[in-house]
Design an enzyme around this catalytic site. Sequence first.
Site, PDB file in Angstrom:
ATOM      1  N   ASP A   1       0.830  -1.200   0.000  1.00  0.00           N
ATOM      2  CA  ASP A   1       0.000   0.000   0.000  1.00  0.00           C
ATOM      3  C   ASP A   1       0.871   1.259   0.000  1.00  0.00           C
ATOM      4  OD1 ASP A   1      -2.326   1.399  -0.040  1.00  0.00           O
ATOM      5  OD2 ASP A   1      -2.821   1.076   2.058  1.00  0.00           O
TER       6      ASP A   1
ATOM      7  N   HIS B   1       2.753   3.237  -8.975  1.00  0.00           N
ATOM      8  CA  HIS B   1       2.637   1.801  -9.247  1.00  0.00           C
ATOM      9  C   HIS B   1       3.882   1.303  -9.989  1.00  0.00           C
ATOM     10  CE1 HIS B   1      -1.291   2.022  -7.639  1.00  0.00           C
ATOM     11  NE2 HIS B   1      -1.852   2.631  -8.671  1.00  0.00           N
TER      12      HIS B   1
ATOM     13  N   LEU C   1      10.919 -20.988  -4.264  1.00  0.00           N
ATOM     14  CA  LEU C   1       9.894 -20.130  -3.646  1.00  0.00           C
ATOM     15  C   LEU C   1       8.547 -20.285  -4.359  1.00  0.00           C
ATOM     16  CD1 LEU C   1       9.290 -17.668  -1.661  1.00  0.00           C
ATOM     17  CD2 LEU C   1       9.706 -16.213  -3.646  1.00  0.00           C
TER      18      LEU C   1
END
Length: 232
Positions: A2, A19, A113
């Site tokens: 955020d 962004h 991962l």
Amino acid sequence: MDGNGRWAEARGEPRTAGHRAGIEPVRMCIREFARRDVRALTLFAFSSENWRRPESEVATLMALFFDALDREVDELHANGVRLRIIGDRRTLSVRLQQRISEAEARTAPNTGLMLQVAVSYGGHWDILEAARNLARKVASGALRPEEIDAAAFSSELQLGGLPDPDLFIRTGGERRISNFLLWNLAYAELHFTDVLWPDFGIAELEAALADFETRQRRFGMVRAPRAAGGRP
Ligand code: FPP
């Protein structure tokens, strides 16, 4: 993740610049968590509610996801990362859905991962979908209602067989979960920081991990089963 919008606005730039600046911390987190042998990392990139943003911002975010898939998948694959997108992919463009399926199929055999990117995701939606799937199985006779236990329920959720997250990190100053993995976060340690996502660097990641190390994890018991990170 955020704070992209505020980061850009503070610089007098359009929110979409925030962004774009948010991509580098994403790369850093994938690299650092993989290096630390973390088993699974789930990033909340776009919520079910984010569709309510201005059309141009949504379009930029979708283009960013598409380009990131194009650009990053080779390196993810080379590093043994298994990529999955979680969320309501029927709401995404057919072009993006195809690109997602290709990237998932390509990285599916990888054993490093396990990276989940939540796009068009909501915790309520996830739980409702799981309930609908179980109801269908019961209706078809494949499952008895008594067989629906926590394990059966969680295996229908978007994270499927993955272990529940140990640590939840939210940047950008808000202290709430905002409809992220509602079921799976039941025992997660919560770490909140005021740092805006584009400024989230290695020092902030290390601070989050150090915070996690101080937590006593009891999972409802009297004593912690093991040191931080342990599960009963
Ligand atoms: C929240 O900040 C962030 C988003 C809605 C988008 C997150 C996307 C990225 C970090 C881009 C890259 C991601 C991937 C997986 C390629 P906000 O816009 O709500 O910020 P604000 O609270 O300051 O308005």
